[in-house]
Design a protein around this motif. Structure first.
Motif, mmCIF file in Angstrom:
data_model
loop_
_atom_site.group_PDB
_atom_site.id
_atom_site.type_symbol
_atom_site.label_atom_id
_atom_site.label_comp_id
_atom_site.label_asym_id
_atom_site.label_seq_id
_atom_site.Cartn_x
_atom_site.Cartn_y
_atom_site.Cartn_z
ATOM 1 N N ALA A 34 0.791 -1.107 0.145
ATOM 2 C CA ALA A 34 -0.327 -0.617 0.209
ATOM 3 C C ALA A 34 0.993 1.525 0.338
ATOM 4 O O ALA A 34 0.539 2.272 -0.264
ATOM 5 C CB ALA A 34 -0.949 -0.034 1.454
ATOM 6 N N ASP A 35 2.266 1.085 0.790
ATOM 7 C CA ASP A 35 3.252 2.375 1.191
ATOM 8 C C ASP A 35 3.970 1.998 -0.677
ATOM 9 O O ASP A 35 3.538 3.513 -1.239
ATOM 10 C CB ASP A 35 4.120 2.032 1.809
ATOM 11 N N GLU A 36 4.136 1.990 -1.099
ATOM 12 C CA GLU A 36 4.781 1.513 -2.553
ATOM 13 C C GLU A 36 3.436 1.650 -3.533
ATOM 14 O O GLU A 36 3.973 3.361 -4.303
ATOM 15 C CB GLU A 36 5.206 0.339 -3.038
ATOM 16 N N SER A 37 2.045 1.362 -3.375
ATOM 17 C CA SER A 37 1.114 1.929 -4.404
ATOM 18 C C SER A 37 0.767 3.304 -4.488
ATOM 19 O O SER A 37 0.616 4.104 -4.630
ATOM 20 C CB SER A 37 0.087 1.354 -3.750
ATOM 21 N N ARG A 38 0.927 3.987 -2.988
ATOM 22 C CA ARG A 38 0.343 5.421 -3.578
ATOM 23 C C ARG A 38 2.077 6.479 -3.182
ATOM 24 O O ARG A 38 1.537 7.195 -3.921
ATOM 25 C CB ARG A 38 0.598 5.805 -0.950
ATOM 26 N N ARG A 39 3.005 5.995 -3.496
ATOM 27 C CA ARG A 39 4.559 6.718 -3.329
ATOM 28 C C ARG A 39 4.093 6.923 -5.347
ATOM 29 O O ARG A 39 4.624 7.668 -5.763
ATOM 30 C CB ARG A 39 5.223 5.963 -2.882
ATOM 31 N N HIS A 40 3.601 5.717 -6.247
ATOM 32 C CA HIS A 40 3.354 5.701 -7.055
ATOM 33 C C HIS A 40 2.427 6.861 -7.749
ATOM 34 O O HIS A 40 3.238 7.441 -8.542
ATOM 35 C CB HIS A 40 3.776 3.985 -7.917
ATOM 36 N N ALA A 41 1.499 6.142 -7.050
ATOM 37 C CA ALA A 41 1.016 6.998 -7.737
ATOM 38 C C ALA A 41 0.809 8.637 -7.519
ATOM 39 O O ALA A 41 0.413 9.422 -8.148
ATOM 40 C CB ALA A 41 -0.808 6.661 -6.679
ATOM 41 N N VAL A 42 1.206 9.042 -6.123
ATOM 42 C CA VAL A 42 1.873 10.595 -6.012
ATOM 43 C C VAL A 42 2.809 10.924 -6.820
ATOM 44 O O VAL A 42 2.513 12.073 -8.019
ATOM 45 C CB VAL A 42 1.882 10.309 -4.607
ATOM 46 N N ALA A 43 3.966 10.111 -7.413
ATOM 47 C CA ALA A 43 4.716 9.946 -7.997
ATOM 48 C C ALA A 43 4.010 10.127 -9.641
ATOM 49 O O ALA A 43 4.319 11.061 -10.318
ATOM 50 C CB ALA A 43 5.825 9.267 -8.220
ATOM 51 N N HIS A 44 3.618 10.108 -10.220
ATOM 52 C CA HIS A 44 2.496 9.832 -11.747
ATOM 53 C C HIS A 44 1.309 10.867 -11.215
ATOM 54 O O HIS A 44 2.291 12.155 -12.108
ATOM 55 C CB HIS A 44 1.534 8.674 -11.600
ATOM 56 N N PHE A 45 0.777 11.020 -10.878
ATOM 57 C CA PHE A 45 0.645 12.659 -10.484
ATOM 58 C C PHE A 45 0.873 14.143 -10.904
ATOM 59 O O PHE A 45 0.877 14.728 -11.370
ATOM 60 C CB PHE A 45 -1.114 12.651 -8.590
ATOM 61 N N GLU A 46 2.325 14.062 -10.052
ATOM 62 C CA GLU A 46 3.261 15.206 -9.900
ATOM 63 C C GLU A 46 3.822 15.490 -11.006
ATOM 64 O O GLU A 46 3.827 16.431 -12.000
ATOM 65 C CB GLU A 46 3.691 15.168 -8.623
ATOM 66 N N GLY A 47 4.321 14.136 -11.361
ATOM 67 C CA GLY A 47 4.880 14.055 -12.722
ATOM 68 C C GLY A 47 3.619 14.878 -14.300
ATOM 69 O O GLY A 47 4.277 15.934 -15.280
ATOM 70 N N LEU A 48 2.172 14.130 -14.138
ATOM 71 C CA LEU A 48 1.273 14.530 -14.976
ATOM 72 C C LEU A 48 0.946 16.254 -14.559
ATOM 73 O O LEU A 48 0.974 17.404 -15.394
ATOM 74 C CB LEU A 48 0.082 14.306 -14.285
ATOM 75 N N ARG A 49 1.207 16.348 -13.554
ATOM 76 C CA ARG A 49 1.236 18.268 -13.082
ATOM 77 C C ARG A 49 2.567 19.424 -13.295
ATOM 78 O O ARG A 49 1.482 20.450 -13.662
ATOM 79 C CB ARG A 49 0.738 18.128 -11.676
ATOM 80 N N ALA A 50 3.421 18.337 -13.005
ATOM 81 C CA ALA A 50 4.690 19.319 -13.926
ATOM 82 C C ALA A 50 4.607 19.687 -15.365
ATOM 83 O O ALA A 50 4.703 20.650 -16.147
ATOM 84 C CB ALA A 50 5.795 18.574 -13.371
ATOM 85 N N GLU A 51 4.330 17.852 -16.118
ATOM 86 C CA GLU A 51 4.113 18.701 -17.747
ATOM 87 C C GLU A 51 2.810 19.398 -17.576
ATOM 88 O O GLU A 51 2.739 20.170 -18.836
ATOM 89 C CB GLU A 51 3.540 17.255 -17.583
ATOM 90 N N GLN A 52 1.855 19.824 -16.921
ATOM 91 C CA GLN A 52 0.845 20.675 -17.238
ATOM 92 C C GLN A 52 1.233 21.948 -17.450
ATOM 93 O O GLN A 52 0.689 22.967 -18.299
ATOM 94 C CB GLN A 52 -0.792 20.322 -15.959
ATOM 95 N N LYS A 53 1.834 21.719 -16.517
ATOM 96 C CA LYS A 53 2.902 23.410 -16.123
ATOM 97 C C LYS A 53 3.272 24.299 -16.944
ATOM 98 O O LYS A 53 3.386 25.493 -17.521
ATOM 99 C CB LYS A 53 3.181 23.297 -14.623
#
Length: 412
Positions: A34-53
């Motif tokens: 669950a910890d690994e899944s959450r960290r992966h989900a956060v990294a994916h979200f932050e990558g997309l947000r960076a691309e969005q900016k």
């Protein structure tokens, strides 16, 4: 809940704790996942947000077909960001559930179950067989179980006359001692919100022992520990010196699964009163504070002139929040055995992480505090008080420390 950094760096420590408790190691693996899944989900979200900016800046300067393509990608990306954000929320919910399934990490407690405790010391002599506390209480007009059952059902009782006065004296003695040692006296709520009950670890394996009022979504506490822990929820404390409270409250327990056990008298009942010690300290001070709480419990038992022993409770008999627990068990002559009258637990940062209670370390960074609790005086102590101090003529001797609270009375 446990420290996720410790879990990542040394998962075997957590697995060993589970083994010592006699619980499954699969909960540790589920938490790691669950910890690994959450960290992966956060990294994916932050990558997309960076691309969005980045796209936002490019669109502002682009022209023609390039701008059209960028706008199309921006639209796609917006949907992806929204989905990724939802995935993070879902992963965080799953992580929280997985964290709540793993109890605190045992430190120093002997392995094994309920019968694998270690006796640290015995104090006083074991008195011979005599009348039990209920016989004594009825003859003295101090305990009325029959009318308690008539009014409220089984395992309820009235303390009457000298019984009521003896309990008040006992609790006052306990509170006075606590205040002398710097504790802040507290009269605490008996009803608490789910956040406080969950935060202290009481909605896990022992949830069936708790009274719940669904119409109000409130819980009746089984100890003022719950209210005292919730008292500083979402706060940053100064624990340069330990912050200590002594809570006086009525306590309620369903005693689910204990039917047929200790049905006679007031050893195992649904309602009782208690003075509970509760400490907030820096983590590095927790083990020392635990020994202080135990010493204060023993001091009170000495004032009550009771024979007792101290046991180091085995890992499999610890509550989910505790890393170590010491019980004081008073000698009960009618049963010719020791019975628990006080308990003190070191919960390290487990409860504070759930309740978001922190302090600032020497570098000014916030860290979770450690919490500890310990019973000082409680209704069950009336059992050894009556039985150990009974006299041949049917009276009960009042210990000297209690006499001032009973108008100087030397016997009941």
């Amino acid at each position: 809940m446990i420290d996720l950094r410790l879990l990542r760096e040394n998962p075997e420590t957590v697995r060993a704790s589970q083994r010592a408790r006699g619980e499954s190691e699969s909960a540790v693996d589920a938490l790691l996942t669950a910890d690994e899944s959450r960290r992966h989900a956060v990294a994916h979200f932050e990558g997309l947000r960076a691309e969005q900016k980045v796209l936002g800046k490019q669109v502002a300067t682009a022209k023609g077909e390039e701008k059209t393509a960028l706008l199309a990608r921006t639209k796609e990306l917006s949907a992806e960001v929204k989905a990724a954000d939802a995935a993070v929320t879902e992963a965080e919910v799953a992580l929280r559930a997985a964290q709540f399934a793993v109890p605190n990490i045992v430190e120093g407690a002997p392995p094994g179950g309920e019968d694998d405790y270690i006796v640290l010391r015995e104090v006083g002599e074991k008195q011979p067989l005599g009348l039990d506390h209920l016989e004594l209480g009825e003859k003295l007009g101090a305990i009325d179980m029959e009318r308690g059952a008539k009014v409220s059902g089984s395992r309820f009782y009235f303390l009457t006359g000298p019984g009521a006065l003896l309990q008040l004296a006992l609790l006052q003695l306990g509170m006075n001692q606590a205040v002398e040692y710097g504790f802040t006296a507290m009269i605490t709520p008996s009803l608490v919100k789910p956040e406080s009950m969950e935060g202290t670890g009481f909605l896990g394996a022992h949830a069936s022992e708790i009274y719940h009022l669904p119409a109000d979504d409130l819980y009746l506490v089984g100890t003022s520990e719950v209210a005292l822990a919730g008292y500083h929820r979402d706060e940053i404390l100064d624990v340069t010196t330990p912050k200590r409270y002594a809570g006086w409250s009525s306590c309620y327990r369903r005693e689910a699964g204990s039917y047929g056990k200790d049905t006679r008298g007031i050893i195992r009942v649904h309602q009782f009163d208690k003075v509970e010690m509760f400490s907030y300290v820096a983590l590095e001070q927790a083990a020392e504070e635990h020994l202080r709480l135990l010493a204060w419990e023993e001091e009170l038992l000495g004032k009550l002139e009771l024979s007792y022993r101290v046991i180091d409770v085995a890992a499999g008999d610890l509550g989910s929040s505790a890393v170590r627990k010491f019980d004081c068990e008073a000698w009960v002559p009618s049963q010719q055995q020791y019975r628990e009258v006080t308990s003190t637990s070191n919960c390290t940062t487990f409860q504070a992480r759930r309740l978001n209670i922190r302090h600032r370390d020497e570098e000014g960074k916030t860290q979770p505090v450690a919490t500890l609790n310990g019973t000082l005086a409680t209704t069950r102590m009336l059992v050894p008080l009556l039985e150990q101090h009974q006299q041949p003529d049917g009276t009960v001797r009042v210990p000297k420390a209690l006499q001032p609270f009973l108008g100087g009375r030397e016997t009941l």
